[in-house]
Scaffold this motif. Structure first.
Motif, short mmCIF file in Angstrom:
data_model
loop_
_atom_site.label_atom_id
_atom_site.label_comp_id
_atom_site.label_asym_id
_atom_site.label_seq_id
_atom_site.Cartn_x
_atom_site.Cartn_y
_atom_site.Cartn_z
N MET A 44 0.67 -1.10 0.02
CA MET A 44 -0.03 0.05 0.03
C MET A 44 0.89 1.22 -0.02
O MET A 44 0.54 2.24 -0.79
CB MET A 44 -0.87 -0.17 1.31
CG MET A 44 -2.05 -1.00 0.96
SD MET A 44 -3.02 -1.08 -0.31
CE MET A 44 -3.72 0.78 -0.16
N VAL A 45 1.65 1.27 0.79
CA VAL A 45 2.86 2.43 0.88
C VAL A 45 3.30 2.65 -0.54
O VAL A 45 3.75 3.64 -1.07
CB VAL A 45 3.91 2.33 1.94
CG1 VAL A 45 4.68 3.53 1.95
CG2 VAL A 45 3.34 2.53 3.26
N ILE B 16 2.31 1.68 -3.68
CA ILE B 16 1.19 2.19 -4.42
C ILE B 16 0.96 3.80 -4.11
O ILE B 16 0.92 4.51 -4.99
CB ILE B 16 -0.11 1.42 -4.38
CG1 ILE B 16 0.33 0.04 -4.69
CG2 ILE B 16 -1.29 2.07 -5.11
CD1 ILE B 16 -1.06 -0.86 -4.82
N LEU B 17 0.87 4.02 -2.91
CA LEU B 17 0.52 5.37 -2.56
C LEU B 17 1.83 6.41 -2.96
O LEU B 17 1.55 7.57 -3.55
CB LEU B 17 0.33 5.74 -0.99
CG LEU B 17 -0.92 5.06 -0.54
CD1 LEU B 17 -0.93 5.22 1.18
CD2 LEU B 17 -2.18 6.00 -1.00
N SER B 18 2.96 5.92 -2.82
CA SER B 18 3.86 6.42 -3.35
C SER B 18 4.15 6.80 -4.66
O SER B 18 4.43 7.91 -5.26
CB SER B 18 5.50 5.68 -2.92
OG SER B 18 6.59 6.54 -3.37
N ILE C 168 1.33 7.21 -6.71
CA ILE C 168 0.14 8.04 -6.77
C ILE C 168 0.74 9.40 -6.67
O ILE C 168 0.55 10.35 -7.38
CB ILE C 168 -1.09 7.68 -6.04
CG1 ILE C 168 -1.63 6.32 -6.29
CG2 ILE C 168 -1.97 8.68 -6.13
CD1 ILE C 168 -2.81 5.89 -5.73
N VAL C 169 1.50 9.71 -5.78
CA VAL C 169 2.18 10.72 -5.18
C VAL C 169 3.09 11.23 -6.40
O VAL C 169 2.99 12.49 -6.89
CB VAL C 169 3.13 10.92 -4.14
CG1 VAL C 169 3.84 11.89 -3.79
CG2 VAL C 169 2.09 10.43 -2.67
N ARG D 76 6.98 11.94 -0.48
CA ARG D 76 7.28 10.76 -1.47
C ARG D 76 8.54 10.37 -0.59
O ARG D 76 8.78 8.98 -0.66
CB ARG D 76 7.75 11.16 -2.94
CG ARG D 76 8.41 10.22 -3.61
CD ARG D 76 8.64 10.60 -4.88
NE ARG D 76 9.26 9.75 -5.78
CZ ARG D 76 9.87 10.06 -7.18
NH1 ARG D 76 9.44 11.20 -7.62
NH2 ARG D 76 10.55 9.12 -7.81
N PHE E 199 7.33 8.26 2.25
CA PHE E 199 6.86 6.90 2.04
C PHE E 199 8.07 5.81 1.65
O PHE E 199 7.80 4.92 2.04
CB PHE E 199 5.94 7.14 0.82
CG PHE E 199 4.59 7.43 1.04
CD1 PHE E 199 3.81 6.98 2.21
CD2 PHE E 199 3.87 8.30 0.16
CE1 PHE E 199 2.60 7.39 2.53
CE2 PHE E 199 2.53 8.86 0.26
CZ PHE E 199 1.77 8.28 1.48
N ARG F 295 8.60 2.63 3.81
CA ARG F 295 8.28 1.46 3.15
C ARG F 295 9.63 0.46 3.28
O ARG F 295 9.38 -1.00 3.50
CB ARG F 295 8.23 1.42 1.46
CG ARG F 295 7.87 0.34 0.70
CD ARG F 295 8.16 0.18 -0.62
NE ARG F 295 7.99 -0.97 -1.35
CZ ARG F 295 8.24 -1.23 -2.63
NH1 ARG F 295 8.48 -0.22 -3.34
NH2 ARG F 295 8.37 -2.49 -3.13
#
Length: 560
Positions: free
Chosen positions: A25-26, A28-30, A32-33, A72, A75, A79
């Motif tokens: 999840m981290v 993927i969020l990174s 998206i950022v 970023r 994240f 991670r």
């Protein structure tokens, strides 16, 4: 083999599912950022270059862009921590599982394992799984999700650019799969070579004195050099594939990005209009797509980098699985009896035992040992005296016949419960790194200092420790280093005295002792007479003359 090893690795990831999910999840969020950051950057450049925007009008965009940079970085750091914890959890769980399984093996099975090879498996090869669980496994999921999000984003901007990414993307995983077919086998061979080399080196180090005495130490130099060169060549072969494959993956992604850059450049110049929603492409659109193109391939490239961790883990898994698949010959009763009696009558009835099919050691052997009796087992070497003691201690099991304690088959008694009533003095004494005091208290961790000193006195340990600067706190090195054979045997005898069990098994107790120290054993036999059941495997005529009954074993003929 590779598929089964990979499936096993997936199964072993269960204890860290939460950590792995957080890592994914981290990641993927990174990603998206990065998409949002690319959009802001392309907008800022477009506004400055074409619309001459001022710093004031771009202040919110610049602040947002800077915040995304810190987010970023955060994240990425988060991670790394999560990935480390996920791999650590799995490795710890796996080591505990291996140790728990080893503890289910019978003592004779454990002694048959090669120490160097086992150490290599439990340390290096389990450690080799780190990259798979910390990097490859989370990246595998991220590689599926994040490029899909970027692809959808690019398609909303320009369908042809999205199509180019869609066409070129499968080339990288296809190439990785081709590499993996060979590297997994190479890694497996490499780990097997490492295990053999570790076992061989340990054997040489432990037998270095013997080799020197027979002038064979230097003769092993060429063998060591051959084994080392073989391992070096296998390692360099794997590294060569790793470097070449990384360069090839970079080439594929660079060519794809270059094609998209050319297409966007021609679009900006007005030579190409296909794929754009309007008549002309804007600079913001082109920059946004161009910034996303490397990020689209980045998860695939990272997976390619981590793909060697997958091959390494699959190779390492083979030896770990072999340990876990070792079938224990320990016979566990469905409802074990907790034995707590102190006055014990031992009966061996028609016991057969053979280490191999063509040579039987014991054939319909029977023995009766009443409580408090002292029995000697005599006979030539190799006749089965030590085997008989190991059968009573439940280190090995009879092929037929039975051994009873107060009418209860010892196979029905819980192993730990039975061994609380037994002590065994082996021929090969094993002391551990630590002080003499620590080695004696191994028999009873709750013993007081006075009890330990009394056991040491009765075993003759104080006779030599009183001349040592640290007395009972004198450290013992590896393989009883610092003590003579007789001194080590007296320390082991002190352990037996301290444990104070109703059954004492002694295997050649005077073999390392001179006449003066052998009298310690004779005195103890006199002390134990009528109080403990003592069964002794011996060649010593003095002991034979002291016992209540003698059983003489004879060599059995081999089967045709």
């Amino acid at each position: 083999m590779n598929k089964s090893n990979y499936a096993w690795l997936m199964t072993e990831s269960k204890p860290a599912h939460r950590w792995l999910f957080l890592s994914i999840m981290v990641g993927i969020l990174s990603g998206i950022v990065i998409i949002i950051q690319s959009k802001l950057l392309s907008t800022i450049i477009d506004q400055v270059y074409l619309h001459h925007a001022t710093l004031h009008t771009l202040s919110l965009l610049l602040i947002g862009f800077c915040l995304l940079i810190f987010l970023r970085v955060g994240f990425s750091a988060l991670r790394e921590i999560i990935s480390f914890n996920s791999a650590k959890t799995i490795k710890t769980n796996l080591r505990e599982k291996c140790f728990a399984h080893l503890m289910t093996l019978a003592p004779n099975q454990l002694s048959a394992l090669k120490t160097g090879e086992l150490t290599s498996t439990l340390i290096e090869q389990i450690e080799a799984l780190h990259g798979f669980f910390a990097d490859y496994f989370p990246q595998m999921v991220i590689t599926v999700v994040l490029p899909l999000i970027i692809l959808i984003t690019v398609f909303t901007q320009n369908w042809l650019a999205g199509l180019l990414l869609l066409i070129t993307a499968p080339l990288i995983p296809l190439f990785m799969a081709l590499i993996g077919m060979g590297t997994a086998k190479l890694n497996q061979d490499n780990f097997e070579a490492l295990s053999r080399m570790s076992a061989y080196f340990l054997d040489l180090l432990q037998g270095l004195t013997t080799l020197s005495l027979f002038n064979q130490a230097r003769a092993q130099f060429n063998t060591i050099q051959t084994i080392s060169n073989d391992y070096r060549e296998k390692t360099m072969r794997i590294l060569r594939i790793a470097f070449l494959s990384t360069a090839t993956l970079e080439l594929f992604s660079t060519i794809s990005i270059a094609i998209i850059a050319v297409y966007l450049g021609l679009g900006l110049l007005g030579f190409l209009k296909i794929g754009f929603s309007g008549v002309h492409i804007t600079l913001a659109q082109a920059l946004f797509i161009l910034l996303l193109a490397p990020e689209f391939f980045m998860p695939l490239r990272q997976l390619g980098t981590f793909y060697h961790a997958r091959a390494e883990a699959i190779g390492a898994a083979t030896e770990i699985i072999n340990i876990l698949k070792t079938n224990s010959n320990t016979k566990k009763p469905s409802s074990p009896v907790l034995f707590s009696e102190k006055n014990i009558l031992i009966n061996m009835e028609e016991v057969d035992f053979a280490y191999s099919d063509n040579k039987k050691i014991l054939d319909h052997f029977s023995l009766t040992a009443p409580q408090g009796s002292c029995i000697a087992i005599t006979g030539p070497s190799g006749v089965g005296k030590s085997t008989l003691l190991q059968l009573i201690a439940k280190f090995i099991y009879p092929q037929s016949g039975a051994i009873f304690a107060n009418g209860i088959n010892i196979m029905d008694i819980d192993d730990d419960s039975w061994r609380e009533h037994i002590t065994l003095l082996h021929q090969q004494i094993r002391l551990f790194h630590g002080s003499i005091f620590d080695n004696i208290t191994l028999a009873n961790l709750n013993a007081s200092k006075n009890e330990v000193e009394l056991a040491a006195q009765l075993a003759g340990v104080l006779d030599f420790t009183q001349h040592l600067p640290q007395k009972l706190n004198t450290p013992i090195g590896e393989q009883n280093s610092g003590l003579s054979g007789g001194q080590a045997q007296r320390v082991a005898l002190a352990r037996i005295i301290l444990k104070d069990t109703p059954i004492v098994l002694l295997d050649e107790p005077t073999s390392h002792l001179d006449n003066a120290n052998a009298s310690i054993i004779l005195n103890l036999l006199g002390t134990w007479r009528g109080k403990k059941t003592v069964i002794i495997a011996t060649h010593d005529q003095k002991i034979v003359e002291m016992v209540d009954h003698v059983y003489e074993l004879k060599l059995l003929g081999e089967k045709n």
